[in-house]
Motif scaffolding. Structure first.
Motif, mmCIF file in Angstrom:
data_model
loop_
_atom_site.group_PDB
_atom_site.id
_atom_site.type_symbol
_atom_site.label_atom_id
_atom_site.label_comp_id
_atom_site.label_asym_id
_atom_site.label_seq_id
_atom_site.Cartn_x
_atom_site.Cartn_y
_atom_site.Cartn_z
ATOM 1 N N PHE A 1 0.511 -1.055 4.708
ATOM 2 C CA PHE A 1 0.960 -0.610 3.393
ATOM 3 C C PHE A 1 1.392 -1.769 2.500
ATOM 4 C CE2 PHE A 1 0.178 3.222 5.127
ATOM 5 C CZ PHE A 1 0.958 4.315 4.828
ATOM 6 N N SER B 1 3.060 4.869 -0.057
ATOM 7 C CA SER B 1 3.304 5.921 0.935
ATOM 8 C C SER B 1 3.175 7.301 0.302
ATOM 9 C CB SER B 1 4.690 5.750 1.546
ATOM 10 O OG SER B 1 4.794 4.537 2.247
ATOM 11 N N ARG C 1 0.855 5.870 12.540
ATOM 12 C CA ARG C 1 1.833 4.793 12.414
ATOM 13 C C ARG C 1 2.201 4.297 13.810
ATOM 14 N NH1 ARG C 1 0.643 8.372 8.229
ATOM 15 N NH2 ARG C 1 1.682 7.758 6.286
#
Length: 315
Positions: A24, A39, A56
Protein backbone atom coordinates in the motif's frame (compact mmCIF):
# COMPACT_ATOMS: atom_id res chain seq x y z
CA UNK A 1 -19.07 -7.82 -13.93
CA UNK A 2 -20.65 -5.22 -16.24
CA UNK A 3 -18.67 -2.02 -16.71
CA UNK A 4 -20.85 1.04 -16.16
CA UNK A 5 -20.59 4.49 -14.71
CA UNK A 6 -21.17 2.89 -11.31
CA UNK A 7 -17.86 1.02 -11.51
CA UNK A 8 -15.32 2.72 -9.18
CA UNK A 9 -12.72 3.47 -11.86
CA UNK A 10 -10.42 5.30 -9.45
CA UNK A 11 -10.45 2.25 -7.19
CA UNK A 12 -9.40 0.09 -10.17
CA UNK A 13 -6.38 2.32 -10.75
CA UNK A 14 -5.47 2.07 -7.05
CA UNK A 15 -5.91 -1.70 -7.18
CA UNK A 16 -3.55 -2.02 -10.15
CA UNK A 17 -0.89 0.11 -8.45
CA UNK A 18 -1.11 -1.89 -5.17
CA UNK A 19 -0.84 -5.20 -7.05
CA UNK A 20 2.12 -3.95 -9.10
CA UNK A 21 4.04 -2.64 -6.09
CA UNK A 22 3.01 -5.44 -3.72
CA UNK A 23 2.10 -2.98 -0.98
CA UNK A 24 0.00 0.00 0.00
CA UNK A 25 2.75 2.46 0.90
CA UNK A 26 4.54 2.50 -2.47
CA UNK A 27 1.23 2.61 -4.32
CA UNK A 28 0.16 5.57 -2.18
CA UNK A 29 3.44 7.37 -2.95
CA UNK A 30 3.01 6.84 -6.71
CA UNK A 31 -0.59 8.01 -6.73
CA UNK A 32 -0.07 10.94 -4.38
CA UNK A 33 -2.53 9.56 -1.86
CA UNK A 34 -2.39 8.64 1.81
CA UNK A 35 -2.26 4.97 2.80
CA UNK A 36 -5.64 5.43 4.46
CA UNK A 37 -7.13 6.63 1.17
CA UNK A 38 -5.57 3.68 -0.67
CA UNK A 39 -7.01 1.24 1.87
CA UNK A 40 -10.43 2.86 1.50
CA UNK A 41 -10.35 2.51 -2.30
CA UNK A 42 -9.40 -1.17 -2.05
CA UNK A 43 -12.22 -1.79 0.44
CA UNK A 44 -14.63 -0.01 -1.90
CA UNK A 45 -13.55 -2.21 -4.80
CA UNK A 46 -13.77 -5.41 -2.77
CA UNK A 47 -17.32 -4.50 -1.78
CA UNK A 48 -18.16 -3.86 -5.42
CA UNK A 49 -16.62 -7.14 -6.63
CA UNK A 50 -17.87 -9.14 -3.67
CA UNK A 51 -14.50 -10.86 -3.22
CA UNK A 52 -11.34 -10.25 -1.24
CA UNK A 53 -8.53 -8.99 -3.45
CA UNK A 54 -5.50 -9.10 -1.15
CA UNK A 55 -4.35 -11.30 1.70
CA UNK A 56 -2.63 -9.23 4.38
CA UNK A 57 0.46 -11.00 5.61
CA UNK A 58 3.34 -9.73 7.77
CA UNK A 59 5.35 -7.14 5.82
CA UNK A 60 3.59 -7.91 2.54
CA UNK A 61 0.32 -8.49 0.77
CA UNK A 62 -0.53 -11.33 -1.59
CA UNK A 63 -2.93 -11.23 -4.52
CA UNK A 64 -5.94 -13.51 -4.25
CA UNK A 65 -7.07 -15.64 -7.18
CA UNK A 66 -9.75 -13.06 -7.92
CA UNK A 67 -7.12 -10.34 -8.11
CA UNK A 68 -4.97 -12.47 -10.44
CA UNK A 69 -7.91 -12.97 -12.78
CA UNK A 70 -8.71 -9.27 -12.82
CA UNK A 71 -5.22 -7.92 -13.42
CA UNK A 72 -4.43 -8.93 -17.05
CA UNK A 73 -7.57 -7.48 -18.69
CA UNK A 74 -7.45 -4.48 -16.36
CA UNK A 75 -3.86 -3.65 -17.31
CA UNK A 76 -4.70 -4.14 -20.96
CA UNK A 77 -7.62 -1.76 -20.56
CA UNK A 78 -5.47 0.92 -18.94
CA UNK A 79 -2.91 0.57 -21.75
CA UNK A 80 -5.65 1.03 -24.34
CA UNK A 81 -6.90 4.13 -22.54
CA UNK A 82 -3.37 5.59 -22.50
CA UNK A 83 -2.94 4.76 -26.21
CA UNK A 84 -6.24 6.47 -26.98
CA UNK A 85 -5.20 9.60 -25.07
CA UNK A 86 -1.84 9.73 -26.84
CA UNK A 87 -3.55 9.30 -30.20
CA UNK A 88 -5.98 12.09 -29.37
CA UNK A 89 -3.08 14.31 -28.36
CA UNK A 90 -1.25 13.58 -31.59
CA UNK A 91 -4.33 14.29 -33.69
CA UNK A 92 -4.84 17.54 -31.82
CA UNK A 93 -1.28 18.59 -32.53
CA UNK A 94 -0.95 17.29 -36.08
CA UNK A 95 -3.51 19.31 -38.04
CA UNK A 96 -4.03 23.07 -37.95
CA UNK A 97 -6.82 24.27 -40.24
CA UNK A 98 -6.35 27.87 -41.35
CA UNK A 99 -9.00 29.91 -43.15
CA UNK A 100 -7.60 33.00 -44.81
CA UNK A 101 -8.73 35.90 -46.94
CA UNK A 102 -7.75 35.12 -50.56
CA UNK A 103 -4.89 37.55 -51.20
CA UNK A 104 -3.19 36.99 -47.86
CA UNK A 105 -3.45 33.24 -48.44
CA UNK A 106 -1.94 33.27 -51.93
CA UNK A 107 0.47 36.20 -51.74
CA UNK A 108 1.88 35.88 -48.25
CA UNK A 109 0.82 32.86 -46.22
CA UNK A 110 1.34 30.20 -48.89
CA UNK A 111 4.80 31.64 -49.60
CA UNK A 112 5.84 31.71 -45.94
CA UNK A 113 3.99 28.80 -44.35
CA UNK A 114 7.01 26.54 -44.85
CA UNK A 115 8.80 28.55 -42.17
CA UNK A 116 6.15 27.57 -39.64
CA UNK A 117 6.29 23.93 -40.75
CA UNK A 118 10.07 23.82 -40.30
CA UNK A 119 9.77 25.30 -36.82
CA UNK A 120 6.90 22.95 -35.89
CA UNK A 121 7.33 19.69 -37.85
CA UNK A 122 4.70 17.94 -35.74
CA UNK A 123 1.93 20.27 -36.99
CA UNK A 124 0.44 19.82 -40.45
CA UNK A 125 -1.08 23.09 -41.65
CA UNK A 126 -4.15 22.94 -43.89
CA UNK A 127 -4.74 26.27 -45.66
CA UNK A 128 -8.11 27.21 -47.16
CA UNK A 129 -8.87 30.43 -49.05
CA UNK A 130 -12.21 31.89 -47.97
CA UNK A 131 -14.02 35.08 -48.92
CA UNK A 132 -16.72 34.84 -46.27
CA UNK A 133 -16.24 35.37 -42.54
CA UNK A 134 -15.41 32.14 -40.76
CA UNK A 135 -18.01 31.00 -38.23
CA UNK A 136 -16.10 28.95 -35.66
CA UNK A 137 -19.29 27.42 -34.31
CA UNK A 138 -19.95 25.86 -37.71
CA UNK A 139 -16.68 25.75 -39.67
CA UNK A 140 -13.84 23.33 -38.84
CA UNK A 141 -11.20 26.08 -38.81
CA UNK A 142 -8.81 26.42 -35.87
CA UNK A 143 -7.90 30.00 -36.80
CA UNK A 144 -8.77 32.54 -39.49
CA UNK A 145 -7.02 35.46 -41.15
CA UNK A 146 -9.57 38.23 -41.51
CA UNK A 147 -9.41 41.54 -43.37
CA UNK A 148 -11.34 44.42 -41.81
CA UNK A 149 -11.51 47.20 -39.24
CA UNK A 150 -11.75 44.90 -36.21
CA UNK A 151 -11.56 43.87 -33.47
CA UNK A 152 -14.70 41.74 -33.26
CA UNK A 153 -16.60 40.59 -30.16
CA UNK A 154 -16.55 37.09 -28.72
CA UNK A 155 -13.33 35.96 -30.42
CA UNK A 156 -9.64 36.56 -29.76
CA UNK A 157 -8.33 39.13 -32.27
CA UNK A 158 -4.64 39.86 -32.94
CA UNK A 159 -3.82 42.71 -35.32
CA UNK A 160 -1.05 41.67 -37.70
CA UNK A 161 -0.88 45.10 -39.27
CA UNK A 162 -2.63 47.92 -41.07
CA UNK A 163 -0.80 47.63 -44.34
CA UNK A 164 0.45 50.38 -46.63
CA UNK A 165 -0.80 50.60 -50.20
CA UNK A 166 -0.10 52.64 -53.32
CA UNK A 167 -0.91 52.66 -57.05
CA UNK A 168 1.16 50.08 -58.93
CA UNK A 169 1.35 49.25 -62.62
CA UNK A 170 3.57 47.62 -65.20
CA UNK A 171 6.42 49.75 -66.62
CA UNK A 172 5.25 49.01 -70.18
CA UNK A 173 1.82 50.50 -69.54
CA UNK A 174 3.37 53.69 -68.16
CA UNK A 175 5.60 54.01 -71.23
CA UNK A 176 2.60 53.77 -73.57
CA UNK A 177 1.25 57.07 -72.22
CA UNK A 178 4.63 58.78 -72.10
CA UNK A 179 5.36 58.09 -68.44
CA UNK A 180 3.79 58.92 -65.11
CA UNK A 181 4.92 62.14 -63.45
CA UNK A 182 1.87 63.42 -61.59
CA UNK A 183 -0.96 61.67 -59.73
CA UNK A 184 -3.38 63.08 -62.35
CA UNK A 185 -1.63 60.96 -64.99
CA UNK A 186 -3.07 57.82 -63.41
CA UNK A 187 -6.55 58.96 -64.49
CA UNK A 188 -5.48 58.48 -68.12
CA UNK A 189 -5.21 54.76 -67.43
CA UNK A 190 -7.79 52.09 -66.67
CA UNK A 191 -8.29 52.10 -62.90
CA UNK A 192 -8.54 48.53 -61.63
CA UNK A 193 -10.95 48.04 -58.74
CA UNK A 194 -12.10 51.65 -58.95
CA UNK A 195 -14.86 51.17 -56.38
CA UNK A 196 -12.37 50.38 -53.61
CA UNK A 197 -12.37 53.13 -50.99
CA UNK A 198 -8.58 53.00 -50.85
CA UNK A 199 -8.45 54.71 -54.26
CA UNK A 200 -10.34 57.74 -53.02
CA UNK A 201 -8.22 57.88 -49.87
CA UNK A 202 -4.96 57.68 -51.82
CA UNK A 203 -5.98 60.38 -54.33
CA UNK A 204 -7.10 62.62 -51.45
CA UNK A 205 -3.75 62.32 -49.67
CA UNK A 206 -2.06 63.01 -53.03
CA UNK A 207 -3.98 66.29 -53.37
CA UNK A 208 -6.80 65.21 -55.70
CA UNK A 209 -10.15 65.42 -53.97
CA UNK A 210 -13.03 63.26 -55.21
CA UNK A 211 -11.69 62.14 -58.58
CA UNK A 212 -14.39 60.84 -60.91
CA UNK A 213 -13.76 57.12 -61.27
CA UNK A 214 -17.29 56.23 -62.39
CA UNK A 215 -16.22 55.43 -65.95
CA UNK A 216 -13.63 52.86 -64.79
CA UNK A 217 -15.89 49.82 -64.76
CA UNK A 218 -14.02 47.41 -67.02
CA UNK A 219 -11.94 45.81 -64.23
CA UNK A 220 -14.38 45.96 -61.34
CA UNK A 221 -12.45 43.62 -59.04
CA UNK A 222 -12.65 43.44 -55.26
CA UNK A 223 -10.07 40.77 -54.41
CA UNK A 224 -6.59 42.23 -54.44
CA UNK A 225 -4.95 39.21 -56.05
CA UNK A 226 -7.19 39.71 -59.10
CA UNK A 227 -6.28 43.40 -59.19
CA UNK A 228 -2.60 42.57 -58.92
CA UNK A 229 -2.72 40.01 -61.72
CA UNK A 230 -4.49 42.50 -63.97
CA UNK A 231 -1.85 45.13 -63.23
CA UNK A 232 0.96 42.67 -63.95
CA UNK A 233 -0.68 41.90 -67.30
CA UNK A 234 -0.60 45.61 -68.19
CA UNK A 235 -4.37 46.02 -68.11
CA UNK A 236 -4.37 49.06 -65.84
CA UNK A 237 -3.21 50.52 -62.54
CA UNK A 238 -4.19 48.88 -59.24
CA UNK A 239 -4.03 50.02 -55.65
CA UNK A 240 -1.97 47.28 -53.94
CA UNK A 241 -0.40 46.50 -50.59
CA UNK A 242 3.40 46.50 -50.48
CA UNK A 243 3.54 43.37 -48.29
CA UNK A 244 2.05 41.24 -51.06
CA UNK A 245 4.20 42.31 -54.02
CA UNK A 246 7.82 42.77 -52.87
CA UNK A 247 9.29 40.42 -55.48
CA UNK A 248 7.32 42.00 -58.32
CA UNK A 249 8.46 45.48 -57.26
CA UNK A 250 12.06 44.39 -56.79
CA UNK A 251 12.20 42.71 -60.21
CA UNK A 252 10.57 45.65 -62.00
CA UNK A 253 7.48 43.74 -63.13
CA UNK A 254 5.50 46.30 -61.16
CA UNK A 255 6.44 49.78 -60.08
CA UNK A 256 4.92 52.35 -57.75
CA UNK A 257 5.43 55.69 -59.56
CA UNK A 258 5.07 57.86 -56.46
CA UNK A 259 6.86 57.68 -53.14
CA UNK A 260 3.54 58.25 -51.45
CA UNK A 261 2.18 55.20 -49.63
CA UNK A 262 -1.08 55.37 -47.74
CA UNK A 263 -2.82 53.49 -44.95
CA UNK A 264 -6.23 53.35 -43.29
CA UNK A 265 -8.09 51.65 -40.45
CA UNK A 266 -8.47 48.38 -42.36
CA UNK A 267 -6.10 45.73 -41.03
CA UNK A 268 -5.20 42.10 -41.35
CA UNK A 269 -6.15 40.11 -38.24
CA UNK A 270 -5.53 36.69 -36.79
CA UNK A 271 -8.68 35.47 -35.03
CA UNK A 272 -9.59 32.31 -33.15
CA UNK A 273 -12.09 31.17 -30.48
CA UNK A 274 -11.40 32.57 -27.03
CA UNK A 275 -11.60 29.17 -25.36
CA UNK A 276 -8.83 27.79 -27.59
CA UNK A 277 -6.22 30.51 -27.09
CA UNK A 278 -3.93 28.10 -25.19
CA UNK A 279 -4.26 25.15 -27.58
CA UNK A 280 -0.58 24.36 -28.37
CA UNK A 281 -0.85 24.41 -32.17
CA UNK A 282 -2.87 27.65 -32.13
CA UNK A 283 -0.50 29.33 -29.70
CA UNK A 284 2.53 28.23 -31.77
CA UNK A 285 1.04 29.56 -35.00
CA UNK A 286 -0.02 32.83 -33.37
CA UNK A 287 3.48 33.50 -32.06
CA UNK A 288 5.06 32.58 -35.41
CA UNK A 289 2.80 34.66 -37.66
CA UNK A 290 2.91 37.80 -35.51
CA UNK A 291 6.72 37.78 -35.67
CA UNK A 292 6.90 36.79 -39.35
CA UNK A 293 4.48 39.47 -40.58
CA UNK A 294 6.23 42.15 -38.49
CA UNK A 295 9.56 41.14 -40.03
CA UNK A 296 8.24 41.28 -43.59
CA UNK A 297 6.46 44.58 -43.04
CA UNK A 298 9.68 46.16 -41.81
CA UNK A 299 11.43 44.83 -44.91
CA UNK A 300 8.87 45.69 -47.58
CA UNK A 301 6.76 48.66 -46.49
CA UNK A 302 7.95 52.22 -47.21
CA UNK A 303 7.69 54.90 -44.57
CA UNK A 304 4.38 56.72 -44.48
CA UNK A 305 4.38 60.50 -44.95
CA UNK A 306 4.33 62.29 -41.61
CA UNK A 307 0.65 63.33 -41.84
CA UNK A 308 -0.49 59.84 -42.76
CA UNK A 309 1.65 58.31 -40.07
CA UNK A 310 0.15 60.65 -37.49
CA UNK A 311 -3.39 59.79 -38.63
CA UNK A 312 -2.56 56.12 -38.45
CA UNK A 313 -1.14 56.44 -34.93
CA UNK A 314 -4.15 58.42 -33.74
CA UNK A 315 -6.53 55.89 -35.27
Amino acid sequence: MKLSRKVPLNALRVFEAVARHGGFSRAAEELGMSQTAVSYQIKLLEEHVGEQLFLRQPRRIVNTETAERMLPPLRSGFEQIEDAMRAAGRADNETLEIHSSPTFASHWLARNLGGFQLAHPGVAARLKRVSEITDFSRDPADIAIRWGAGPWPDIDCHLLGRLTYAPMLSPGLAERIGGISRPEDLLKLPIIGARQTSWQRWFSTAGIEHPDLSAHTRYDYIEQDLCGNAALAGQGVAILNHLYYPDELASGRLFAPFNHPCSDDIGIWLVHPQNRRNTPRIRAFREWIIAAVAHDRARTEPELPETAAAERKDG
